[in-house]
Write an enzyme that holds these catalytic residues in place. Sequence first.
Site, PDB file in Angstrom:
ATOM      1  N   ARG A  39       0.929  -1.162   0.022  1.00 17.21           N
ATOM      2  CA  ARG A  39      -0.140   0.079  -0.054  1.00 17.21           C
ATOM      3  C   ARG A  39       0.959   1.270   0.030  1.00 17.21           C
ATOM      4  O   ARG A  39       1.724   1.425   0.958  1.00 17.21           O
ATOM      5  CB  ARG A  39      -0.911  -0.265   1.083  1.00 17.21           C
ATOM      6  CG  ARG A  39      -1.614   1.255   1.376  1.00 17.21           C
ATOM      7  CD  ARG A  39      -2.689   0.641   2.534  1.00 17.21           C
ATOM      8  NE  ARG A  39      -3.676   2.140   2.778  1.00 17.21           N
ATOM      9  CZ  ARG A  39      -3.438   2.946   3.735  1.00 17.21           C
ATOM     10  NH1 ARG A  39      -2.363   3.039   4.282  1.00 17.21           N
ATOM     11  NH2 ARG A  39      -4.379   4.054   3.810  1.00 17.21           N
ATOM     12  N   SER A 108     -12.764  -3.455   0.396  1.00 15.04           N
ATOM     13  CA  SER A 108     -12.883  -3.040   1.853  1.00 15.04           C
ATOM     14  C   SER A 108     -14.351  -2.769   2.059  1.00 15.04           C
ATOM     15  O   SER A 108     -14.879  -2.245   1.229  1.00 15.04           O
ATOM     16  CB  SER A 108     -12.392  -1.480   2.028  1.00 15.04           C
ATOM     17  OG  SER A 108     -11.036  -1.728   1.982  1.00 15.04           O
ATOM     18  N   LYS A 137      -5.688   5.423   9.546  1.00 17.14           N
ATOM     19  CA  LYS A 137      -7.069   5.693   8.782  1.00 17.14           C
ATOM     20  C   LYS A 137      -7.526   6.971   9.662  1.00 17.14           C
ATOM     21  O   LYS A 137      -8.306   6.788  10.593  1.00 17.14           O
ATOM     22  CB  LYS A 137      -8.145   4.632   8.538  1.00 17.14           C
ATOM     23  CG  LYS A 137      -7.564   3.805   7.657  1.00 17.14           C
ATOM     24  CD  LYS A 137      -8.272   4.070   6.227  1.00 17.14           C
ATOM     25  CE  LYS A 137      -7.969   2.982   5.331  1.00 17.14           C
ATOM     26  NZ  LYS A 137      -8.789   3.433   3.987  1.00 17.14           N
TER      27      LYS A 137
END
Length: 203
Positions: A39, A108, A137
């Site tokens: 990521r 997700s 996040k």
Amino acid sequence: MAVDYSLYLITDRSFLKGRSLKSVVEEAIIGGTTIIQVREKNISTREFYKVAMEVKEVTDHYKVPLIINDRMDIAQAINADGVHLGQDDMPLTIARKILGKDKIIGISAGTLDEALEAQRDGADYLGIGAIFYTGTKKDIDTPIGTEYLKHIYDSINIPAVAIGGINETNFKEVLSTGVDGISVISAILGKEDIKYAAKMLKL
């Protein structure tokens, strides 16, 4: 491909503290990590390609599946095992047409509706969360918690990993819901001893 989702590591180079991503991923795999997602935010396509290729050398060596976050072009360029897509990314049905039936596509999901839609559209697995508050996040308002995680998981019939704020103190509570695995970043990458950190999440 039968995939072991039990310990799913998402990379984040901000945790490396001078260590190479390649060596950290290798330590994590030796410690028991079963699947890796690369990521990368805010880097060039060329740099992302370079990082992904370096990680792929390790995952290929240990025969661990490699997933690329968001970027289908990178996944195709390095022949990764699959991609993970968020709710705002390429629609799953289009991604499947591009990547073909043999690639892993994860989605997700933060609600039951999102989970059921992803399953209906042919997702191979779900990343359900965020379960707890998490530092990686910033845009999560309210974590869904383990009870709702269990509700979603009991309503689907594809594999799912839980994500968001999972660490060595709460992972057993998460796994008690029956999910196929836990997805972590800092619980492994934020530790000095990567191999030991991964091992502790398998106990």
